[in-house]
Motif scaffolding. Sequence first.
Motif, PDB file in Angstrom:
ATOM      1  N   GLY A 128     -36.144  62.310   4.869  1.00 44.43           N
ATOM      2  CA  GLY A 128     -36.030  61.648   3.575  1.00 44.43           C
ATOM      3  C   GLY A 128     -34.827  60.723   3.510  1.00 44.43           C
ATOM      4  O   GLY A 128     -34.912  59.611   2.962  1.00 44.43           O
ATOM      5  N   THR A 129     -33.683  61.165   4.043  1.00 43.56           N
ATOM      6  CA  THR A 129     -32.490  60.303   4.036  1.00 43.56           C
ATOM      7  C   THR A 129     -32.726  59.066   4.895  1.00 43.56           C
ATOM      8  O   THR A 129     -32.289  57.966   4.539  1.00 43.56           O
ATOM      9  CB  THR A 129     -31.250  61.066   4.534  1.00 43.56           C
ATOM     10  N   ARG A 164     -41.330  60.953   1.207  1.00 48.11           N
ATOM     11  CA  ARG A 164     -41.759  60.061   0.143  1.00 48.11           C
ATOM     12  C   ARG A 164     -41.284  60.575  -1.223  1.00 48.11           C
ATOM     13  O   ARG A 164     -40.916  59.785  -2.115  1.00 48.11           O
ATOM     14  CB  ARG A 164     -43.285  59.924   0.160  1.00 48.11           C
ATOM     15  N   ASP A 165     -41.284  61.891  -1.395  1.00 46.88           N
ATOM     16  CA  ASP A 165     -40.751  62.467  -2.629  1.00 46.88           C
ATOM     17  C   ASP A 165     -39.315  62.017  -2.860  1.00 46.88           C
ATOM     18  O   ASP A 165     -38.935  61.623  -3.969  1.00 46.88           O
ATOM     19  CB  ASP A 165     -40.781  63.997  -2.565  1.00 46.88           C
ATOM     20  N   PHE A 166     -38.497  62.130  -1.824  1.00 40.72           N
ATOM     21  CA  PHE A 166     -37.086  61.747  -1.914  1.00 40.72           C
ATOM     22  C   PHE A 166     -36.977  60.270  -2.318  1.00 40.72           C
ATOM     23  O   PHE A 166     -36.196  59.904  -3.204  1.00 40.72           O
ATOM     24  CB  PHE A 166     -36.405  62.011  -0.580  1.00 40.72           C
ATOM     25  N   LEU A 167     -37.776  59.428  -1.679  1.00 45.51           N
ATOM     26  CA  LEU A 167     -37.748  57.993  -1.981  1.00 45.51           C
ATOM     27  C   LEU A 167     -38.169  57.740  -3.435  1.00 45.51           C
ATOM     28  O   LEU A 167     -37.542  56.925  -4.140  1.00 45.51           O
ATOM     29  CB  LEU A 167     -38.658  57.233  -1.019  1.00 45.51           C
ATOM     30  N   GLU A 168     -39.213  58.418  -3.884  1.00 45.04           N
ATOM     31  CA  GLU A 168     -39.670  58.236  -5.262  1.00 45.04           C
ATOM     32  C   GLU A 168     -38.600  58.670  -6.263  1.00 45.04           C
ATOM     33  O   GLU A 168     -38.356  57.992  -7.267  1.00 45.04           O
ATOM     34  CB  GLU A 168     -40.954  59.043  -5.506  1.00 45.04           C
ATOM     35  N   LEU A 182     -44.717  63.202   3.571  1.00 43.74           N
ATOM     36  CA  LEU A 182     -44.916  63.346   2.133  1.00 43.74           C
ATOM     37  C   LEU A 182     -43.627  63.791   1.444  1.00 43.74           C
ATOM     38  O   LEU A 182     -43.290  63.306   0.354  1.00 43.74           O
ATOM     39  CB  LEU A 182     -46.035  64.347   1.850  1.00 43.74           C
ATOM     40  N   GLN A 183     -42.906  64.710   2.070  1.00 42.02           N
ATOM     41  CA  GLN A 183     -41.654  65.166   1.471  1.00 42.02           C
ATOM     42  C   GLN A 183     -40.625  64.041   1.468  1.00 42.02           C
ATOM     43  O   GLN A 183     -39.863  63.893   0.506  1.00 42.02           O
ATOM     44  CB  GLN A 183     -41.108  66.384   2.226  1.00 42.02           C
ATOM     45  N   ASP A 219     -25.594  71.714 -21.715  1.00 45.84           N
ATOM     46  CA  ASP A 219     -24.657  70.604 -21.534  1.00 45.84           C
ATOM     47  C   ASP A 219     -25.164  69.525 -20.577  1.00 45.84           C
ATOM     48  O   ASP A 219     -24.933  68.337 -20.792  1.00 45.84           O
ATOM     49  CB  ASP A 219     -23.313  71.136 -21.031  1.00 45.84           C
ATOM     50  N   ASN A 220     -25.816  69.943 -19.516  1.00 47.84           N
ATOM     51  CA  ASN A 220     -26.268  68.998 -18.489  1.00 47.84           C
ATOM     52  C   ASN A 220     -27.711  69.336 -18.126  1.00 47.84           C
ATOM     53  O   ASN A 220     -27.980  69.863 -17.055  1.00 47.84           O
ATOM     54  CB  ASN A 220     -25.344  69.085 -17.267  1.00 47.84           C
ATOM     55  N   PRO A 221     -28.654  69.057 -19.025  1.00 57.68           N
ATOM     56  CA  PRO A 221     -30.040  69.519 -18.821  1.00 57.68           C
ATOM     57  C   PRO A 221     -30.673  68.945 -17.569  1.00 57.68           C
ATOM     58  O   PRO A 221     -30.456  67.775 -17.227  1.00 57.68           O
ATOM     59  CB  PRO A 221     -30.759  69.028 -20.085  1.00 57.68           C
ATOM     60  N   PRO A 222     -31.452  69.756 -16.870  1.00 55.79           N
ATOM     61  CA  PRO A 222     -32.124  69.297 -15.646  1.00 55.79           C
ATOM     62  C   PRO A 222     -33.252  68.320 -15.948  1.00 55.79           C
ATOM     63  O   PRO A 222     -33.738  68.224 -17.075  1.00 55.79           O
ATOM     64  CB  PRO A 222     -32.679  70.588 -15.032  1.00 55.79           C
ATOM     65  N   ILE A 223     -33.665  67.625 -14.912  1.00 55.64           N
ATOM     66  CA  ILE A 223     -34.883  66.825 -14.941  1.00 55.64           C
ATOM     67  C   ILE A 223     -35.941  67.624 -14.175  1.00 55.64           C
ATOM     68  O   ILE A 223     -35.648  68.185 -13.126  1.00 55.64           O
ATOM     69  CB  ILE A 223     -34.672  65.454 -14.266  1.00 55.64           C
ATOM     70  N   TYR A 224     -37.134  67.686 -14.695  1.00 53.75           N
ATOM     71  CA  TYR A 224     -38.202  68.389 -13.998  1.00 53.75           C
ATOM     72  C   TYR A 224     -39.303  67.397 -13.619  1.00 53.75           C
ATOM     73  O   TYR A 224     -39.638  66.496 -14.406  1.00 53.75           O
ATOM     74  CB  TYR A 224     -38.767  69.518 -14.862  1.00 53.75           C
ATOM     75  N   ALA A 225     -39.826  67.549 -12.414  1.00 52.89           N
ATOM     76  CA  ALA A 225     -40.830  66.614 -11.913  1.00 52.89           C
ATOM     77  C   ALA A 225     -41.867  67.361 -11.092  1.00 52.89           C
ATOM     78  O   ALA A 225     -41.641  68.487 -10.621  1.00 52.89           O
ATOM     79  CB  ALA A 225     -40.168  65.529 -11.064  1.00 52.89           C
ATOM     80  N   ASN A 226     -43.015  66.717 -10.911  1.00 50.15           N
ATOM     81  CA  ASN A 226     -44.098  67.253 -10.104  1.00 50.15           C
ATOM     82  C   ASN A 226     -44.586  66.119  -9.209  1.00 50.15           C
ATOM     83  O   ASN A 226     -44.976  65.055  -9.706  1.00 50.15           O
ATOM     84  CB  ASN A 226     -45.237  67.753 -11.002  1.00 50.15           C
ATOM     85  N   ASN A 227     -44.553  66.313  -7.894  1.00 48.54           N
ATOM     86  CA  ASN A 227     -44.879  65.196  -7.001  1.00 48.54           C
ATOM     87  C   ASN A 227     -46.354  64.817  -7.000  1.00 48.54           C
ATOM     88  O   ASN A 227     -46.736  63.800  -6.407  1.00 48.54           O
ATOM     89  CB  ASN A 227     -44.379  65.443  -5.574  1.00 48.54           C
ATOM     90  N   LEU A 228     -47.184  65.589  -7.693  1.00 46.52           N
ATOM     91  CA  LEU A 228     -48.580  65.173  -7.854  1.00 46.52           C
ATOM     92  C   LEU A 228     -48.653  63.890  -8.683  1.00 46.52           C
ATOM     93  O   LEU A 228     -49.607  63.121  -8.555  1.00 46.52           O
ATOM     94  CB  LEU A 228     -49.390  66.283  -8.517  1.00 46.52           C
ATOM     95  N   ASP A 229     -47.618  63.648  -9.498  1.00 51.20           N
ATOM     96  CA  ASP A 229     -47.601  62.463 -10.350  1.00 51.20           C
ATOM     97  C   ASP A 229     -47.643  61.175  -9.539  1.00 51.20           C
ATOM     98  O   ASP A 229     -48.197  60.169  -9.996  1.00 51.20           O
ATOM     99  CB  ASP A 229     -46.361  62.460 -11.246  1.00 51.20           C
TER     100      ASP A 229
END
Length: 420
Positions: free
Chosen positions: A202-203, A175-179, A172-173, A112-122
Amino acid sequence: MGLWADLQWRGLVHQWTAEDLGQILETQKITFYNGYDPSATSLHVGNLVALTLMKHLQRAGHKVIGLVGGGTGLIGDPSGKSAERNLLSLEKVAENGKQIHAQIVKVLDASDNPPIYANNLDWLGTMGLLEFLRDTGKHFSVNAMIQKDSVKNRIEREGEGISFTEFTYSLLQARDFLELYRRHGCTMQTGGSDQWGNIVGGTDLIRRAEGARAFGLTVPLLLNAEGNKFGKSEKGAIYLDGAMTSPYAFYQFWLNTQDADVMRLLKLFTFLPREEIEAMDSQVGEGSRPVQKLLAETMTKQIHGDAEAARAIAASAALFSGDIAGLPTATLLEVFADVPAVELPRDRVAQGVALLDLLVESGACPSKSDARRQVSQGAVRLNGGEAVTGEPTLTANDFLDGQVLVIRRGKKNYSLVKLI
């Protein structure tokens, strides 16, 4: 009960960055993320706390992002570490990341509400140093960074301190939040309580770089009633990977939960309704351990599926009753994975081998005289059968499936003989 009150009742809320976060989660639909460090090949029971929170939020309609740290995993998170990590190769981090990604996918709902998957190496893998320093580093004060527990504890401890590599991890973490905010409108990060400093960073970065409001929410560190870290067994961590912790061992881990912990874990880890959980409270301490059985079955189904849970339950029941002859050989070897075992060439039993010899070789008895005494006292059973009488000679026909002989001495002392 509203979402926020339910999460608190279950024990899934530890720290949060804004007083109105609960109201926001109940009246709005937001996108949030939780990151996983691919420093190991598998997640463990401790990681299940945050995963359970993610699934509750997902079921409430919030969009979840499961982030694997393919980039930050090359650096290493200093949080909770007393010494510098050994750096992993790009290939090893990528391999670990794939396995962890598969485990996250298995836990989260996909329909019903599929997740988004990401890799911060991107994004971290293509980011230049000058870009990172100008766009991210300028927003952080070194004075504040060295006050974080993950850094301060390492600086104050005698030894090597902390490298600049690990010192920059929190940036770096952040930056992940910002991205993720820029790419997906992500406005909340969840994680373990040891990630609090990184999450707040991050916040702050989103507020400074984008002028936007972002939130953080942590789950508690998982401890048992004695104050020790939960999720460990005598063999070490309890992993979600069935090859590292078998479904049977996973089931047994939950089945052996102390009475003082079982209701708390039922609330924390399962998605059973509050009424059903509270109804179990009066059954804690009963000899048949119904609450532990419910917890073990529910958790094994969640992680390994219905079929593996059924096999684990059947194996547990067979072991308890002593009726193990009907178990498949693979299940039998799994059940008795930790007992003393010896391998025997198949040609040696072609003409028969004395039971007394096997009792000694398998470690069931220290000597032939002791073996003879144990047999005479009716203390030795083979493959869950009746007590052995006399001093029989055994052949391959006496082995289950012609492969395994299970020896029980007394009530709980098991050993195995395997034919090769």
